[in-house]
Design a protein around this motif. Structure first.
Motif, mmCIF file in Angstrom:
data_model
loop_
_atom_site.group_PDB
_atom_site.id
_atom_site.type_symbol
_atom_site.label_atom_id
_atom_site.label_comp_id
_atom_site.label_asym_id
_atom_site.label_seq_id
_atom_site.Cartn_x
_atom_site.Cartn_y
_atom_site.Cartn_z
ATOM 1 N N GLY A 1 -5.486 3.466 -2.776
ATOM 2 C CA GLY A 1 -5.358 2.036 -3.037
ATOM 3 C C GLY A 1 -6.383 1.229 -2.251
ATOM 4 O O GLY A 1 -6.939 1.701 -1.271
ATOM 5 N N MET B 1 1.109 -4.873 -8.711
ATOM 6 C CA MET B 1 0.710 -3.875 -7.724
ATOM 7 C C MET B 1 1.907 -3.023 -7.352
ATOM 8 O O MET B 1 3.050 -3.406 -7.566
ATOM 9 C CB MET B 1 0.093 -4.539 -6.489
ATOM 10 C CG MET B 1 0.984 -5.520 -5.787
ATOM 11 S SD MET B 1 0.169 -6.541 -4.521
ATOM 12 C CE MET B 1 -0.525 -5.385 -3.425
ATOM 13 N N GLU B 2 1.610 -1.859 -6.828
ATOM 14 C CA GLU B 2 2.629 -0.901 -6.434
ATOM 15 C C GLU B 2 2.517 -0.657 -4.935
ATOM 16 O O GLU B 2 1.413 -0.579 -4.389
ATOM 17 C CB GLU B 2 2.400 0.409 -7.185
ATOM 18 C CG GLU B 2 3.420 1.462 -6.917
ATOM 19 C CD GLU B 2 3.127 2.725 -7.711
ATOM 20 O OE1 GLU B 2 3.366 3.806 -7.172
ATOM 21 O OE2 GLU B 2 2.659 2.608 -8.863
ATOM 22 N N TRP C 1 2.722 -10.371 -8.832
ATOM 23 C CA TRP C 1 1.512 -9.560 -8.650
ATOM 24 C C TRP C 1 1.723 -8.186 -9.278
ATOM 25 O O TRP C 1 2.780 -7.584 -9.157
ATOM 26 C CB TRP C 1 1.167 -9.408 -7.176
ATOM 27 C CG TRP C 1 0.735 -10.685 -6.505
ATOM 28 C CD1 TRP C 1 0.168 -11.767 -7.090
ATOM 29 C CD2 TRP C 1 0.850 -10.997 -5.119
ATOM 30 N NE1 TRP C 1 -0.092 -12.737 -6.152
ATOM 31 C CE2 TRP C 1 0.311 -12.287 -4.931
ATOM 32 C CE3 TRP C 1 1.339 -10.312 -4.011
ATOM 33 C CZ2 TRP C 1 0.263 -12.904 -3.696
ATOM 34 C CZ3 TRP C 1 1.287 -10.929 -2.782
ATOM 35 C CH2 TRP C 1 0.745 -12.205 -2.617
ATOM 36 N N LEU D 1 -5.986 -9.860 -1.728
ATOM 37 C CA LEU D 1 -6.161 -9.684 -3.173
ATOM 38 C C LEU D 1 -7.331 -10.531 -3.671
ATOM 39 O O LEU D 1 -8.136 -10.085 -4.484
ATOM 40 C CB LEU D 1 -4.880 -10.064 -3.920
ATOM 41 C CG LEU D 1 -3.714 -9.091 -3.768
ATOM 42 C CD1 LEU D 1 -2.440 -9.703 -4.333
ATOM 43 C CD2 LEU D 1 -4.025 -7.775 -4.435
#
Length: 80
Positions: free
Chosen positions: A32, A17-18, A15, A74
């Protein structure tokens, strides 16, 4: 510990994403789309009407639970 397991799942799933770790006091400045936290805190945030997708994790050591719940979030926001 949740951040460590979450990062492991993110890497395993590929994925993009952070993960940011912060206190609830800093949540207003978080930009976010998803907040991942413990289930009891998630329930409180949902009751407060937070404008983000909130994911509550019951067992922070269970990578399958994290994968399933974050994956669903998600999908819900169209980021997967």
């Amino acid at each position: 510990m949740l951040k460590i397991k979450l990062n492991q799942v993110i890497d395993e799933q590929g994925w993009d994403m952070e993960v940011e770790h912060s206190s609830l006091d800093e949540l207003d400045s978080f930009d976010g789309p998803i907040v991942v936290t413990l289930s009891d805190v998630a329930d409180d945030l949902k009751n407060e009407g937070i404008k983000k997708e909130v994911v509550g994790i019951t067992n922070i050591l269970d990578k399958k639970e994290i994968e399933t719940k974050v994956g669903a979030a998600l999908d819900k926001i169209g980021a997967k």
